[in-house]
Design a protein around this motif. Structure first.
Motif, PDB file in Angstrom:
ATOM      1  N   PRO A 155       0.821  -1.217   0.000  1.00  0.00           N
ATOM      2  CA  PRO A 155       0.000   0.000   0.000  1.00  0.00           C
ATOM      3  C   PRO A 155       0.856   1.269   0.000  1.00  0.00           C
ATOM      4  CG  PRO A 155      -0.883  -1.592   1.556  1.00  0.00           C
ATOM      5  CD  PRO A 155       0.436  -2.128   1.067  1.00  0.00           C
ATOM      6  N   LYS A 156       1.988   1.232   0.707  1.00  0.00           N
ATOM      7  CA  LYS A 156       2.865   2.399   0.752  1.00  0.00           C
ATOM      8  C   LYS A 156       3.452   2.686  -0.635  1.00  0.00           C
ATOM      9  CE  LYS A 156       6.877   4.277   3.158  1.00  0.00           C
ATOM     10  NZ  LYS A 156       7.871   4.049   4.201  1.00  0.00           N
ATOM     11  N   ALA A 157       3.907   1.651  -1.323  1.00  0.00           N
ATOM     12  CA  ALA A 157       4.470   1.826  -2.667  1.00  0.00           C
ATOM     13  C   ALA A 157       3.410   2.357  -3.625  1.00  0.00           C
ATOM     14  CB  ALA A 157       5.042   0.508  -3.174  1.00  0.00           C
ATOM     15  N   THR A 158       2.196   1.834  -3.522  1.00  0.00           N
ATOM     16  CA  THR A 158       1.093   2.296  -4.367  1.00  0.00           C
ATOM     17  C   THR A 158       0.782   3.756  -4.089  1.00  0.00           C
ATOM     18  OG1 THR A 158       0.161   0.078  -4.446  1.00  0.00           O
ATOM     19  CG2 THR A 158      -1.311   1.887  -5.012  1.00  0.00           C
ATOM     20  N   VAL A 209      -9.378  11.189   8.220  1.00  0.00           N
ATOM     21  CA  VAL A 209      -9.144   9.801   8.636  1.00  0.00           C
ATOM     22  C   VAL A 209     -10.443   9.250   9.210  1.00  0.00           C
ATOM     23  CG1 VAL A 209      -7.806   8.265  10.124  1.00  0.00           C
ATOM     24  CG2 VAL A 209      -6.742  10.330   9.181  1.00  0.00           C
ATOM     25  N   ARG A 210     -10.874   8.082   8.717  1.00  0.00           N
ATOM     26  CA  ARG A 210     -12.066   7.402   9.224  1.00  0.00           C
ATOM     27  C   ARG A 210     -11.740   5.948   9.474  1.00  0.00           C
ATOM     28  NH1 ARG A 210     -15.102   9.340   4.971  1.00  0.00           N
ATOM     29  NH2 ARG A 210     -15.357  11.455   5.637  1.00  0.00           N
ATOM     30  N   ASP A 211     -12.081   5.453  10.639  1.00  0.00           N
ATOM     31  CA  ASP A 211     -11.823   4.053  10.998  1.00  0.00           C
ATOM     32  C   ASP A 211     -10.354   3.676  10.817  1.00  0.00           C
ATOM     33  OD1 ASP A 211     -14.572   3.657  11.578  1.00  0.00           O
ATOM     34  OD2 ASP A 211     -14.971   3.304   9.448  1.00  0.00           O
ATOM     35  N   GLY A 212      -9.466   4.630  11.120  1.00  0.00           N
ATOM     36  CA  GLY A 212      -8.038   4.357  11.056  1.00  0.00           C
ATOM     37  C   GLY A 212      -7.442   4.384   9.657  1.00  0.00           C
ATOM     38  N   LEU A 213      -8.241   4.757   8.650  1.00  0.00           N
ATOM     39  CA  LEU A 213      -7.753   4.793   7.264  1.00  0.00           C
ATOM     40  C   LEU A 213      -7.868   6.202   6.692  1.00  0.00           C
ATOM     41  CD1 LEU A 213      -9.476   1.555   5.921  1.00  0.00           C
ATOM     42  CD2 LEU A 213      -7.085   1.819   6.613  1.00  0.00           C
TER      43      LEU A 213
END
Length: 74
Positions: A5-8, A58-62
């Protein structure tokens, strides 16, 4: 093989990240239960320094949304 996810994130949202030499958080301020304001300074490989502000939802940690308010050279 799947990208992390970080690379994306960096590929889609910050493809010029390789130009950065350093980044420092100056202030992180909660605005409400979902919104955080982040004020930061960064230095490019050229030595130029800039400052920006981001409004991050940020919602629900995302992270749901990032709005960048570009500052300028320091």
């Amino acid at each position: 093989m799947t990208e992390s996810p970080k690379a994306t994130f960096f590929e889609r949202c910050f493809p010029t990240a390789g130009r950065l030499k350093e980044q420092r958080l100056l202030h992180v301020t909660p605005a409400d239960e979902e919104l955080v304001l982040v004020y930061y300074e960064y230095e490019l490989m050229t030595g130029d320094r800039h400052r920006n502000v981001e409004a991050i939802t940020v919602r629900d940690g995302l992270i749901q949304e990032v709005q960048v308010f570009f500052g300028g050279k320091v």
